[in-house]
Every structure is written in structure tokens, then in C-alpha cells.
Design a protein around this motif. Sequence first.
Motif, PDB file in Angstrom:
ATOM      1  N   ILE A   1       3.519  -5.447  13.902  1.00  9.93           N
ATOM      2  CA  ILE A   1       2.092  -5.164  14.011  1.00  9.93           C
ATOM      3  C   ILE A   1       1.700  -4.312  12.813  1.00  9.93           C
ATOM      4  O   ILE A   1       2.116  -3.158  12.690  1.00  9.93           O
ATOM      5  N   PHE A   2       0.915  -4.896  11.914  1.00  8.45           N
ATOM      6  CA  PHE A   2       0.457  -4.172  10.729  1.00  8.45           C
ATOM      7  C   PHE A   2      -0.979  -3.682  10.947  1.00  8.45           C
ATOM      8  O   PHE A   2      -1.887  -4.485  11.166  1.00  8.45           O
ATOM      9  N   GLY A   3      -1.171  -2.376  10.885  1.00  5.96           N
ATOM     10  CA  GLY A   3      -2.509  -1.816  10.860  1.00  5.96           C
ATOM     11  C   GLY A   3      -2.992  -1.819   9.423  1.00  5.96           C
ATOM     12  O   GLY A   3      -2.457  -1.085   8.587  1.00  5.96           O
TER      13      GLY A   3
ATOM     14  N   PRO B   1      10.632   0.213  15.522  1.00  4.78           N
ATOM     15  CA  PRO B   1      10.425   1.482  14.833  1.00  4.78           C
ATOM     16  C   PRO B   1       9.356   1.399  13.743  1.00  4.78           C
ATOM     17  O   PRO B   1       8.933   0.311  13.360  1.00  4.78           O
ATOM     18  N   GLU B   2       8.951   2.576  13.250  1.00  2.00           N
ATOM     19  CA  GLU B   2       8.091   2.660  12.083  1.00  2.00           C
ATOM     20  C   GLU B   2       8.961   2.545  10.834  1.00  2.00           C
ATOM     21  O   GLU B   2      10.179   2.758  10.887  1.00  2.00           O
ATOM     22  N   PRO B   3       8.380   2.236   9.685  1.00  2.00           N
ATOM     23  CA  PRO B   3       9.178   2.142   8.453  1.00  2.00           C
ATOM     24  C   PRO B   3       9.688   3.510   8.022  1.00  2.00           C
ATOM     25  O   PRO B   3       9.128   4.547   8.386  1.00  2.00           O
TER      26      PRO B   3
ATOM     27  N   ALA C   1      11.264  -2.744  10.238  1.00  2.00           N
ATOM     28  CA  ALA C   1      10.359  -2.006  11.123  1.00  2.00           C
ATOM     29  C   ALA C   1       9.401  -2.958  11.832  1.00  2.00           C
ATOM     30  O   ALA C   1       9.325  -4.140  11.507  1.00  2.00           O
ATOM     31  N   ARG C   2       8.680  -2.399  12.808  1.00  2.00           N
ATOM     32  CA  ARG C   2       7.746  -3.235  13.577  1.00  2.00           C
ATOM     33  C   ARG C   2       6.330  -2.691  13.617  1.00  2.00           C
ATOM     34  O   ARG C   2       5.389  -3.455  13.830  1.00  2.00           O
ATOM     35  N   ALA C   3       6.150  -1.388  13.451  1.00  2.00           N
ATOM     36  CA  ALA C   3       4.830  -0.765  13.632  1.00  2.00           C
ATOM     37  C   ALA C   3       4.379  -0.096  12.344  1.00  2.00           C
ATOM     38  O   ALA C   3       5.102   0.740  11.789  1.00  2.00           O
TER      39      ALA C   3
END
Length: 234
Positions: free
Chosen positions: A9-11, A33-35, A64-66
Motif C-alpha cells: 500500500i503506497f501512500g 513492515p514499513e521500509p 516492505a508493505r506500508a
Amino acid sequence: ARYDVGAKIFGVGFKKTGTTSLAAALKRLKIGPEPDHRAAVAATVALLGSGADAAPAVRAAAAARAFADAPWCMAAARGNLLEKLSTAYPRAKFVLTVRPAADWWRSVRNWLACLKPFNKDRYVAMLGATAFDETAMVAAYERYNARVRDHFAATPDRLLELDFSAGGADDFPWEKLCAFMEAWGRCPKGAALRANAYLKNDFALKHPEDALDSAALARCARGDGAAAAEAARL
């Protein structure tokens, strides 16, 4: 595996559109996790360089995922990062956080005046604006958002647009976000979310002699840019 790193999920909303709130929401939903922080900083530097190199950001996203805020908030402005991320990670989804342009400009102006006046040129570069004034910054902001929408016009299921300013902390759009991420079982329906970048900011720890105290900072954030910053210090 504990998690599927392909389901990212990329904001990609620009700064001061609710990126702190989005990051907090993803944590609440246990999307991670976050990068790596150092890799994200290096990717930001690379994107802001003369070559606008997006490769480090694409690599930083691999495990990462978020994702929220920099460097992802430059995705539609520098290095064709948006196109490269959507191609490299075909199962990824993207969240465009927005707010009305006048409100966004007021927030940016006050944030920089109150806390980070040395970052004005950086914001101009990140957004691809021509100058730090209302006309140029709002035009660049609207151009940025339009580019994100245009990119996903043929694949609308990969993009969710959210305006957190449309409701209060007690009216967070959990249902929209959860449905988009297919996270129904973890959706905290009706739960409040209070995330504020002013409260998270560590400027006072690094520059105590220049920082406003908490009461002055609150007055500045409600005020009118540089004038508010000066008045808050009195």
C-alpha cells in the motif's frame, strides 16, 4: 511467510494531506513492515538530486508493505516514480490523500513558518513547483494530484482517494480504507484516529533554542504563516 510483500500500500499524497494519519491507520490495521528508514532517506535524497533517480526508492520498497510520506509523496512529481512503482509491483495499491487546495496551502505555509522555514526550497523541489508562493504551489499540487488520477484511470481498482479533512478524528473513513485493502476482519469500525505531525515533530529536540513551546506552536498552527510564527513567539 508472515506477510505477503507483494500486497503493498503506497501512500502517494503530497505532504500535509494526511500522510501522518495514513501511516497511523496502516499501523492500526497491522499493515507492515514499513521500509528501512535509512533506505527511505537515501531514496529521498536520490529523487531530489539533479538526476531525480527513482531506482533507490523502488529498491527500498521491495521488502516492505506500508508506505507514506517521503519519498513516496514525490511519486507523481519526480523521476517517474509513480510509473516505476506501479510497474515493478503490479499487485500494489495506491492511496492518494488530498485536501482542498486552499486548506492545503494554508497548512503547508504554517507548517514551514512555524517549524521548518529552512525547508521551503525542498518543498518546491519535491512538488516540482516554480516558486514558494500560493499560485505556484497550488498549481503544482493540483497538477500532482491530476497526474496520479490520470495514471490510474485505466485501473481504478488500484487507487483510493481519501480526504481526511472531510471528517474529524472521530469520523475516520475506516470502511473505505479497509474495503480497498480487503482488510475487513481487522477494520476498527467507528474508531477514532488522532495523528498529528505537529505532535510527532522532533524539531524542538534538535533545535531547542529556535523551537516554539507547545502553547506557542498551537497558536502558530492556527494562524497565518510567518506572521503567526512571529506572534506566537511573543
